[in-house]
Write a protein that holds these residues in place. Structure first.
Motif, PDB file in Angstrom:
ATOM      1  N   ILE A 787      -2.906 -38.674 -26.729  1.00  0.00           N
ATOM      2  CA  ILE A 787      -3.413 -39.180 -25.434  1.00  0.00           C
ATOM      3  C   ILE A 787      -2.288 -39.937 -24.719  1.00  0.00           C
ATOM      4  N   GLY A 788      -1.509 -40.716 -25.496  1.00  0.00           N
ATOM      5  CA  GLY A 788      -0.403 -41.490 -24.923  1.00  0.00           C
ATOM      6  C   GLY A 788       0.660 -40.592 -24.300  1.00  0.00           C
ATOM      7  N   ILE A 789       1.010 -39.516 -25.004  1.00  0.00           N
ATOM      8  CA  ILE A 789       2.021 -38.598 -24.467  1.00  0.00           C
ATOM      9  C   ILE A 789       1.499 -37.936 -23.190  1.00  0.00           C
ATOM     10  N   GLY A 790       0.233 -37.535 -23.223  1.00  0.00           N
ATOM     11  CA  GLY A 790      -0.356 -36.912 -22.025  1.00  0.00           C
ATOM     12  C   GLY A 790      -0.336 -37.875 -20.849  1.00  0.00           C
ATOM     13  N   GLU A 791      -0.661 -39.136 -21.141  1.00  0.00           N
ATOM     14  CA  GLU A 791      -0.675 -40.161 -20.088  1.00  0.00           C
ATOM     15  C   GLU A 791       0.744 -40.378 -19.555  1.00  0.00           C
ATOM     16  N   LEU A 792       1.709 -40.397 -20.462  1.00  0.00           N
ATOM     17  CA  LEU A 792       3.099 -40.630 -20.053  1.00  0.00           C
ATOM     18  C   LEU A 792       3.582 -39.477 -19.164  1.00  0.00           C
ATOM     19  N   ILE A 793       3.282 -38.243 -19.580  1.00  0.00           N
ATOM     20  CA  ILE A 793       3.732 -37.083 -18.790  1.00  0.00           C
ATOM     21  C   ILE A 793       3.077 -37.101 -17.413  1.00  0.00           C
ATOM     22  N   LEU A 825       2.159 -26.938 -14.573  1.00  0.00           N
ATOM     23  CA  LEU A 825       1.239 -26.461 -15.616  1.00  0.00           C
ATOM     24  C   LEU A 825       1.280 -24.970 -15.905  1.00  0.00           C
ATOM     25  N   SER A 826       1.843 -24.156 -14.992  1.00  0.00           N
ATOM     26  CA  SER A 826       1.755 -22.717 -15.182  1.00  0.00           C
ATOM     27  C   SER A 826       2.896 -22.222 -16.060  1.00  0.00           C
ATOM     28  N   SER A 827       2.586 -21.237 -16.931  1.00  0.00           N
ATOM     29  CA  SER A 827       3.648 -20.672 -17.789  1.00  0.00           C
ATOM     30  C   SER A 827       4.532 -19.704 -17.010  1.00  0.00           C
ATOM     31  N   PHE A 828       4.129 -19.368 -15.793  1.00  0.00           N
ATOM     32  CA  PHE A 828       4.896 -18.461 -14.935  1.00  0.00           C
ATOM     33  C   PHE A 828       6.165 -19.181 -14.502  1.00  0.00           C
ATOM     34  N   CYS A 888      10.798 -32.034 -24.376  1.00  0.00           N
ATOM     35  CA  CYS A 888      10.250 -30.753 -23.922  1.00  0.00           C
ATOM     36  C   CYS A 888      10.850 -30.406 -22.575  1.00  0.00           C
ATOM     37  N   GLU A 889      11.139 -29.113 -22.392  1.00  0.00           N
ATOM     38  CA  GLU A 889      11.750 -28.673 -21.136  1.00  0.00           C
ATOM     39  C   GLU A 889      10.788 -27.850 -20.293  1.00  0.00           C
ATOM     40  N   SER A 890       9.578 -27.625 -20.822  1.00  0.00           N
ATOM     41  CA  SER A 890       8.594 -26.862 -20.047  1.00  0.00           C
ATOM     42  C   SER A 890       7.216 -27.269 -20.522  1.00  0.00           C
ATOM     43  N   VAL A 891       6.197 -26.863 -19.755  1.00  0.00           N
ATOM     44  CA  VAL A 891       4.839 -27.252 -20.119  1.00  0.00           C
ATOM     45  C   VAL A 891       4.445 -26.627 -21.460  1.00  0.00           C
ATOM     46  N   ASP A 892       4.896 -25.407 -21.697  1.00  0.00           N
ATOM     47  CA  ASP A 892       4.505 -24.755 -22.954  1.00  0.00           C
ATOM     48  C   ASP A 892       5.106 -25.460 -24.164  1.00  0.00           C
ATOM     49  N   GLN A 893       6.341 -25.955 -24.005  1.00  0.00           N
ATOM     50  CA  GLN A 893       6.941 -26.724 -25.114  1.00  0.00           C
ATOM     51  C   GLN A 893       6.161 -28.010 -25.357  1.00  0.00           C
ATOM     52  N   ALA A 894       5.762 -28.657 -24.259  1.00  0.00           N
ATOM     53  CA  ALA A 894       5.004 -29.913 -24.401  1.00  0.00           C
ATOM     54  C   ALA A 894       3.686 -29.643 -25.124  1.00  0.00           C
ATOM     55  N   VAL A 895       2.996 -28.558 -24.725  1.00  0.00           N
ATOM     56  CA  VAL A 895       1.717 -28.202 -25.352  1.00  0.00           C
ATOM     57  C   VAL A 895       1.935 -27.922 -26.836  1.00  0.00           C
ATOM     58  N   GLU A 896       2.996 -27.196 -27.112  1.00  0.00           N
ATOM     59  CA  GLU A 896       3.286 -26.806 -28.502  1.00  0.00           C
ATOM     60  C   GLU A 896       3.658 -28.016 -29.350  1.00  0.00           C
ATOM     61  N   LYS A 897       4.582 -28.832 -28.831  1.00  0.00           N
ATOM     62  CA  LYS A 897       5.125 -29.927 -29.653  1.00  0.00           C
ATOM     63  C   LYS A 897       4.116 -31.064 -29.831  1.00  0.00           C
TER      64      LYS A 897
END
Length: 1266
Positions: A787-793, A825-828, A888-897
Motif C-alpha cells: 500500500i505504501g509503495i502504491g501511495e508513493l508512486i 498505467l498502459s502496457s502500450f 522500476c522503469e515502467s508500470v509493468d515492472q512496478a506491478v511485477e516487483k
C-alpha cells in the motif's frame, strides 16, 4: 428532564476509547427517519433541549428515575390534523419546539402534497407565522386542525415552485450524484438488499429460504481470480431507469413578461413538451399556471381554451398529459419508498471517480444556475451575496454557557462552514476556468488575485518573490495547507475575542487556489498600516500589541507555543506569542483577526539542514537532515502532543509517588527534585511540567536578543529531540501497530490517516517503507509495504501531473488527461497523444483576442510525454522528495516487483487528482493499443481541504459511552451513545462521518444485547451513510458492509448476507487486492455462511484462502490460524472427509496446546472434537470394510452426516468477528462492577500506572487472541 446531560464532565476519563472492533475510527448517523424529511434534520433539538430550563422545571422527580427520559429530549410531541385541498385530512406528529416552517417541509415531501409549495397554514382562519415555534401559537393543541390554504404567487414563489417540481421529477435520477452537484452522492446498498431491510426482512420466508439461494458468486470474486473488473463497482439500480414524465421543461424565450402583461399578473412563461410530443406554452401568473396561446415564434399571452388554470403546475400537466399523470404518480411512490439516507444532502460534496455515460438532458434550472448570478447564495436569502466573514464570525460569538446554547452555536458554525466551503469551491473552479475577472488584471496571470461572492482567491505561486528564501513556488504551494492547519488549530482552541479567517484550499486542474473570507476594511488599506502584530517581511520588521498578546497567551498552553521576544529592525526586543509571520489585524468591525498561521507549529529539523547544527544520533543514523523542496516543513500537531506526553509520562509516575511522600512546596529538597525534573524534560516553568515550543527558532531573518541565548539553546535541543522522537519512536510504533493489526490500512487514504494520527508527515513515507523493508517480520507487513509503495508512486505521479496540467489549454484537457493515464498505467509503450487537430486549426487566426486562463497559451508540450519518460520522472521524484529508491522503469515492472494492481493505482490517482473516468472494462495490458481514449475522461473535479468543525458535547458523550461499554456497563453505554447520536444530529444534520461511527457502535451494542432487528436497522443507516459521506468503495464502507452481513445472517436473511459479503469482497479486491489480513476475516465470514447453506466445496475455497492469509500475516502459530484450521475441519466433517478434517483439527489442537496450555478450555474443546472426528472416521472405515467384505448384503450402520445448525454457524461468526457473549451470573456482574470501580479509584489517586495495561475491559476481541 435533560439536565443530567450537562453533568458529564468535559474531560473524559483516561481510559482509551473502547475498541469495539476498531471502533476508534471516526464515522456517521441519524435518529429516526421522521427527522430527515427535508435535506436538513428537521427537528430543532437545540430548542427542544431548551425546554429543560422552562417547560419542565417542575417535572415529576420520579421521571428522573427513568433513564430513557434523559435520552429522548423530544418525546413530548402531540398530533395535529392537516387538511390540504383535494385530500383527506391526515394526522401529523409534531413537537412543541418545531417551527411552522418544518411542517411546510414535511408537506412538500409527502407523496400526496409534494406538488404544493406556495401555501400558508391556518388555524381557525388565522395564518401561522412560518418562523414561529409551535409552542408559542395560541390555541394549537392535540387534535387541532390546520388548513393548507393556497396563496397567490410572486415571481420568487413561482421560481421556487418550478425548481421544486424539477427536483421531484429528478428525484430518482443519479446524474447529480455523478456530476457532484448539490451535495448529492451515490449509494448502492439497496441494490443488494432489495429495498429496505427493516420491512422486507420480516416478510421474507425464513423456513424454506435455503432452497432458493443461488450462492455462487461471479467468477471474479472467487479466491485466486486475477480478474479485476471495474463495471460491477456501480451495479445497475433498477429504480434509476428513468420514468419520463416530460420531454422538456424549460423557461420560454418570451421571458420576462412585457409591462402590459405584468399588469395582468403574468410572472413568467414556461415552454413544455409532453411525452406525447405536444408542445405547450404556459403562463405562471399570480393565480397559478395556465396554458397560453404563444408558440415558439408567435407571442400570444391570451389564455388558451380550455386554459386549465391550476394552482400547481403538476395539476395542470396531469390534465394535459396522461403519461405525465401516470408516471409522476409512480415516480413519487418510488421516491417516498427510498431510505431517507439515500436522498438527504451530505454536508460536503463527495465526488465519484467513475461514472457511466449519461445522456445530457435539457434542464432549465441547471441552465439558469450556471448562467445567472446565483453565486452560491440560497434563494431565500434577501439581498445579493452573503457576507461570509460576518456570518463565520457572528456564529463564533454566540453564547456557549450551557448545553442548548452550545448546540445552537455548534450547529450554526457547522452550517455556515459547509455553505462557505461549497461557495469557495464553486468560486475556485470559476477562477481557474477563467470565468472571474481578476482584481489586478494587468499583472501576469499567475500573480492575479480574485474576489467573487465576497471571497478572496489567490493562486499558489510565489508572487513578488515573497517566498524566495523559503523555496519559491514549492513553498508557496505548501504554505496554504500549513496555514489551514494553523486555522484548524486556533479554531479548535476557540478563544473568545480571537478570530481566524474562513479558509478553504482547493486543488483544481493543476492549480492550487486559496479561498479566504475578507476582513472588513482590509481592501481599502495598505497591508503595512493594517498589521499591528507580527511581521509582513518574515521578521525584518516586527510589531506587537498588548491585546493580541493577551489573546494569544490563552492559546499558548493548548498549542504549546512559547511566549518569546525577537529583535526588530531597531534591535529592540518585541514580545510575541506566535510565529513572526502570524499577523494581527483589527478589522473595521473592531474584531481581532489573526492570519498567515503557516508556522503555528515548530519546524521539522529532519528536513531543515542548518549550518553548524547537529541533529540527534537517531536522526543522523537514518540520513537526516535531508534537503527538502521548501523550508516550511513543520511538525504536525499530533506529533507535538505525543512528544509532550512521551516526555511527561515517566516523570508523572515518579512525581505521584514523590508527591505523596512529602509536601512539595515547603520542603527545599523536594523543590530541587522538581526543579531538576522540570529541567530534564525541557519544561518552560521550574515548578510545573509545561513544554512549549518557540516556532521562530531557525526561521531565516528572525533575531533573538543576547540575554536569551540559554533559552534559545534549550529550544533548539527540544526541536532536535522532537525530530528524533518522530523517527525513533513514532515510525516504529506505527509499524508495530500494523504488525499486531491494531492499525489496518487498506488504501492510500487510510494509510495517510494512520500516519497522521501518529504525527508522521507524508514526506516520511520513504523512511517508513525502508523501516518496514528492514524488519525481520517483513513478510507479515507485505500489505503495508505494498500500500505504501502504491501511495508513493501515485503521490509522485500527482506532483508531476500538477505541472503537466498547467500547460494544457481547456480544449485539450480530456486528451491530455487520457494521455497521462496511458503513460502511467498502459502496457502500450508507444502511447501517442491525439491532439484535437481540427479544432485547433480553425482557431489559429483569432488566438490573440482570447481571454487568458491562468498559465494558458498555445502549449502542446504535454503531448510529447512518453511512458518511459514519465516513469523516469516518477523514480526521480521518489528519490528527491521521499528519498526512496523505486526500482522500476515502467508500470509493468512496478506491478511485477511490488505486487501492485493497475486498477488500484487508477483509483488512487483519480481520487488524488479529481479525475472522473467512464466506467467500463479497461485493457491495461494490451501491447497494441492504449487503455484510455479521450472519450473515457468524463470530468475533472476539485480536491478540497477545509476545517471540519466539531460537535464537542456529542463527542464527549460518545467517548463516555465507549468508556462505559469498555467497563462492561452495556446498557449505560448504549444510552450515552444514543444521546451522543441525538447531539450529533443536532449539530451536523442527518449525515456525517461521526454519526456513522455512532450508528455502527449502537448497532454492535444492540446486537450484543440481543436486539437483532434494531442492530440491523442502525447498521443499515451506517452503511448508507458511509457510502454517501465517504464513498462507495471507501475502506470504512467495506467494513460496514461486513457488519451488516453478520446482522442479516443473525436475522435469518441468508441470501442478503451473502450478497453483502460478496459486495464487500469485490470492493476490497479493487481497493487493495486479495493479499491483505482483513481479507482473511471476510473470507472466513463468507466460508461460514456458505457452510451454513451447505455449499461445502465453495465454502472450502474461501476458508482455505482465509487460512493461508492468516498463516502469512499472523504467523503459523497464531490462535487465529488455529481457529481457521477448526473452521476448515468442520466443513470437511460435513463432507464426511474425516481424514482431512482430522489433519486440520490436529494442527489447531497443537497450536492451542503450545500457546495456551493443556488446561485451557479451547485446548479441551479441540481435544473433544478430535475424539469425535476419530470415532466418526473409524465408524466410516468400518462401514466401508463391511461393504467391501459382504457386498450389497452388508448391514450398514447409519452414519451421522449433519448439516451445521444455524446457531452453531452464528456462534462461529460471532467468534471470528470478535463479538463475545459472556454468560455472567448476577453475582459475577456485581463482582465485576466492584472491581472496575476499585480500579477506577486507584487510577484517580494516581497509583495505577503499569496496571493500566491490564485494566479489565470488555474488549470485544477474542480473549485468547494473540
Amino acid at each position: 428532564m435533560v439536565s443530567k446531560t450537562d453533568d458529564i464532565p468535559a474531560s473524559v476519563p483516561s481510559c482509551n476509547p473502547v475498541d469495539l472492533a476498531r471502533e476508534g475510527e471516526t464515522a456517521n448517523g441519524n435518529r429516526g427517519d421522521t427527522a430527515v424529511m427535508n435535506g436538513d434534520a428537521s427537528h430543532d433539538q437545540a430548542e427542544e433541549a431548551d425546554s429543560k430550563q422552562d417547560g419542565n422545571a417542575d417535572a415529576d422527580p420520579a421521571e428522573d428515575a427513568n433513564e430513557q427520559e434523559v435520552i429522548v429530549i423530544q418525546d413530548t410531541g402531540f398530533t395535529v390534523k392537516i387538511q390540504a385541498p383535494g385530500t383527506e385530512p391526515f394526522d401529523l406528529q409534531v413537537s412543541p419546539q418545531e417551527m411552522v416552517q418544518e411542517i411546510h417541509q414535511v408537506l412538500m415531501d409527502r407523496e400526496d402534497t409534494c406538488h404544493r409549495t406556495c401555501f400558508s397554514l391556518q388555524l381557525d382562519g388565522n395564518v401561522l407565522d412560518n418562523f414561529a415555534e409551535l409552542k408559542s401559537i395560541e390555541g394549537l393543541q392535540e387534535g387541532s386542525l390546520l388548513k393548507v390554504v393556497e396563496e397567490p404567487y410572486t415571481v420568487r414563489e413561482a421560481r421556487i415552485h418550478v425548481r421544486h417540481i424539477r427536483d421531484l421529477l429528478k428525484s430518482l435520477d443519479p446524474s447529480d450524484a455523478y456530476n457532484g452537484v448539490d451535495c448529492n452522492s451515490l449509494s448502492f446498498l439497496s441494490v443488494f438488499t432489495d429495498g429496505d431491510l427493516g420491512d422486507t426482512g420480516k416478510r421474507k420466508k425464513k423456513g424454506n429460504e435455503l432452497e432458493q439461494i443461488d450462492c455462487t458468486p461471479p467468477e471474479h470474486i472467487l479466491p485466486g481470480s486475477k480478474e479485476r473488473p471495474l463495471v460491477p463497482l456501480q451495479p445497475q439500480n433498477k429504480d434509476w431507469k428513468p420514468m419520463q414524465c416530460l420531454k422538456v421543461l424549460t423557461m420560454s424565450g418570451w421571458n420576462p413578461p412585457p409591462g402590459n402583461r405584468k399588469m395582468h399578473g403574468d410572472l413568467m412563461y414556461l415552454y413544455i413538451v409532453t411525452v406525447e410530443d405536444r408542445h405547450v406554452s404556459i403562463t405562471a401568473s399570480t393565480r397559478g399556471f395556465y396554458l397560453n396561446q404563444s408558440t415558439t415564434y408567435v407571442f400570444n399571452p391570451k389564455p388558451a381554451n380550455p386554459s386549465f388554470l391550476s394552482h400547481s403546475l403538476v395539476e395542470l400537466l396531469s390534465q394535459i398529459s396522461a403519461a405525465f399523470k401516470k408516471n409522476f404518480t409512480a415516480l413519487q411512490k418510488k421516491r417516498v419508498q427510498r431510505h431517507p439516507f439515500e436522498r438527504i444532502a451530505t454536508p460536503f460534496q463527495v465526488y465519484s471517480w467513475t461514472a457511466p455515460q449519461i445522456d445530457h438532458a435539457m434542464d432549465c434550472v441547471r441552465a439558469e444556475d450556471a448562467y445567472t448570478s446565483r453565486l452560491g447564495y440560497e434563494e431565500h436569502i434577501p439581498g445579493q451575496t452573503r457576507d461570509w466573514n460576518e456570518e463565520l464570525q457572528t456564529t463564533r460569538e454566540l453564547s456557549r454557557k450551557n448545553l442548548p446554547e452550545r448546540l445552537l452555536r455548534e450547529r450554526a458554525i457547522f452550517k455556515v462552514h459547509s455553505d462557505f466551503a461549497a461557495a469557495a469551491m464553486r468560486g475556485a473552479m470559476a477562477v481557474i476556468d477563467g470565468n472571474v475577472m481578476a482584481i489586478n488584471p494587468g499583472e501576469e496571470t499567475r500573480m492575479q488575485m480574485f474576489i467573487w461572492n465576497n471571497i478572496f482567491f489567490s493562486l499558489g505561486f510565489d508572487v513578488r518573490d515573497h517566498y524566495r528564501e523559503l523555496g519559491g513556488d514549492a513553498a508557496a504551494h505548501a504554505a496554504p495547507t500549513n496555514d489551514l492547519n494553523g486555522v484548524r488549530a486556533y479554531s479548535a482552541v476557540d478563544v473568545e475575542g480571537l478570530y481566524t479567517l474562513g479558509t478553504v484550499v482547493v486543488d483544481y486542474r493543476g492549480y492550487r487556489v486559496t479561498a479566504q473570507s475578507i476582513i472588513p476594511g482590509i481592501l481599502e488599506r495598505e497591508q503595512e498600516q493594517s498589521v499591528i502584530y507580527g511581521s509582513i517581511d518574515f521578521g525584518k520588521t516586527v510589531v506587537s500589541h498588548p491585546k493580541y498578546l493577551e489573546l494569544l497567551e490563552k492559546t499558548s498552553r493548548p498549542l504549546k507555543v512559547q511566549r518569546h521576544a525577537v529583535l526588530n529592525e531597531k534591535d529592540t526586543a518585541v514580545e510575541l506569542c506566535s510565529s513572526v509571520e502570524c499577523k494581527g489585524i483589527i478589522g473595521n468591525d473592531g474584531r481581532h483577526y489573526i492570519l498567515d498561521l503557516l508556522r503555528t507549529f515548530p519546524p521539522d529539523l529532519n528536513y531543515l539542514p542548518v549550518e553548524g547544527e547537529e541533529l540527534a544520533p537517531e536522526s543522523q543514523k537514518l540520513g537526516f537532515p535531508r534537503q527538502h523542496r521548501h523550508r516550511l516543513a513543520c511538525l504536525r500537531q499530533e506529533l507535538i502532543e505525543a512528544f509532550v506526553e512521551h516526555r511527561l509520562v515517566p516523570l508523572l509516575v515518579n512525581w505521584m509517588h514523590f508527591n505523596i511522600l512529602c509536601n512539595i512546596f515547603t520542603d527545599p529538597k523536594s523543590r530541587e527534585v522538581v526543579l531538576n525534573a522540570c529541567k530534564a524534560v525541557g519544561s518552560i516553568s521550574n515548578t510545573s511540567f509545561d513544554i512549549r515550543f518557540n516556532p521562530d527558532i531557525f526561521s531565516p531573518g528572525v533575531r533573538f536578543s543576547d540575554d536569551s541565548t540559554e533559552d534559545i539553546q534549550k529550544q533548539k535541543q527540544l526541536l532536535k529531540d522532537a525530530a528524533a522522537f518522530l523517527v525513533s519512536c513514532q515510525v516504529p510504533s506505527f509499524v508495530k501497530d500494523c504488525l499486531d493489526h491494531s492499525s489496518l490500512p487498506m488504501d492510500g487514504a487510510t494509510m495517510t490517516e494512520g500516519l497522521h494520527q501518529r504525527g508522521i508527515n507524508m514526506r516520511y513515507l520513504g523512511t517508513v517503507l525502508e523501516f518496514v523493508d528492514n524488519m525481520p517480520a517483513k513478510a507479515q507487513l507485505e500489505h503495508i509495504y505494498r500500500i505504501g509503495i502504491g501511495e508513493l508512486i501515485t503521490r509522485c505521479a500527482k506532483h508531476i501531473f500538477k505541472t503537466y496540467l498547467q500547460g494544457v489549454e481547456l480544449s485539450a484537457l480530456s486528451a491530455a488527461v487520457s494521455h497521462f493515464l496511458n503513460c502511467l498505467l498502459s502496457s502500450f509503450l508507444d502511447a501517442v497523444a491525439h491532439l484535437p487537430a481540427d479544432e485547433l486549426v480553425s482557431r489559429r487566426k483569432n488566438r490573440k483576442r482570447r481571454n487568458r486562463v491562468p498559465g494558458g497559451g498555445d502549449n502542446t508540450a504535454w503531448a510529447s510525454l512518453t511512458p518511459s519518460e514519465l516513469w523516469k520522472n516518477i523514480t526521480s521524484e521518489a528519490q528527491s522528495y521521499y528519498h526512496f529508491n523505486l526500482q522500476c522503469e515502467s508500470v509493468d515492472q512496478a506491478v511485477e516487483k511490488y505486487g501492485l494492481q493497475k486498477i488500484t493505482l487508477l483509483r488512487e490517482i483519480s481520487i488524488k487528482t479529481g479525475i472522473q473516468i467512464l466506467i467500463k472494462e479497461y485493457n491495461f495490458d494490451s501491447r497494441h493499443k492504449p487503455a484510455f481514449t479521450e472519450e473515457d475522461i468524463l470530468n475533472i473535479f476539485p480536491v478540497v481541504k477545509h476545517v471540519n468543525p466539531k460537535a464537542s458535547d456529542a463527542f464527549h458523550f460518545f467517548q463516555s459511552g465507549q468508556a462505559k461499554v469498555q467497563q462492561g456497563f452495556l446498557k449505560e453505554g448504549c444510552e450515552l451513545i444514543s444521546e451522543a447520536l441525538n447531539l450529533f444530529n443536532n449539530v451536523y444534520g442527518a449525515m456525517h462521518v461521526e454519526i456513522c461511527a455512532c450508528l455502527r457502535l449502537l448497532a454492535r451494542l444492540n446486537y450484543i444485547m440481543g436486539d437483532h432487528p434494531e442492530a440491523l436497522s442502525n447498521q443499515q443507516k451506517a452503511v448508507l451513510m458511509s457510502e454517501r459521506v465517504l464513498g462507495i468503495e471507501h475502506p470504512n464502507t467495506i467494513q460496514e458492509y461486513m457488519h451488516l452481513a453478520l446482522y442479516c445472517f443473525a436475522n435469518g436473511q441468508l441470501s442478503t448476507a451473502l450478497k453483502l459479503l460478496y459486495r464487500a469482497r469485490y470492493l476490497m479486491l479493487v481497493v487493495c487486492g486479495e493479499d491483505h489480513p482483513e481479507m482473511a476475516l471476510l473470507d472466513s465470514n463468507i466460508g461460514l455462511v456458505l457452510h451454513g447453506v451447505m455449499e461445502y466445496d465453495l465454502s472450502l475455497r474461501f476458508l482455505e484462502n482465509a487460512l493461508a492469509i492468516n498463516s502469512k500475516y499472523h504467523g503459523p502459530r497464531s490462535l487465529k490460524v488455529a481457529l481457521s484450521h477448526h473452521l476448515v475441519a468442520r466443513v470437511y466433517e460435513s463432507k464426511a472427509e474425516f481424514r482431512s478434517a482430522l489433519q486440520h483439527e490436529k494442527e489447531g489442537y497443537t497450536i492451542y496446546k503450545n500457546q495456551v496450555g493443556e488446561a485451557h478450555e479451547k485446548t479441551k474443546e479441540s481435544s473433544e472434537y478430535l475424539k469425535y472426528l476419530t470415532q466418526q472416521a473409524v465408524a466410516l472405515q468400518r462401514t466401508m470394510n463391511e461393504i467391501y467384505k459382504n457386498g450389497s448384503n452388508a448391514s450398514i450402520m447409519p452414519l451421522k452426516f449433519t448439516a451445521p445448525s444455524m446457531a452453531s454457524v452464528l456462534e462461529q461468526l460471532n467468534i471470528i468477528n470478535g463479538i463475545i457473549f459472556i454468560p455472567l451470573s448476577q453475582k459475577d456482574l456485581e463482582n465485576l462492577k466492584a472491581e472496575v470501580q476499585r480500579r477506577q479509584l486507584m487510577q484517580d489517586s494516581g497509583k495505577i500506572e503499569e496496571q493500566q495495561g491490564g485494566q479489565l475491559e470488555l474488549d470485544d476481541k477474542l480473549p485468547v487472541d494473540d
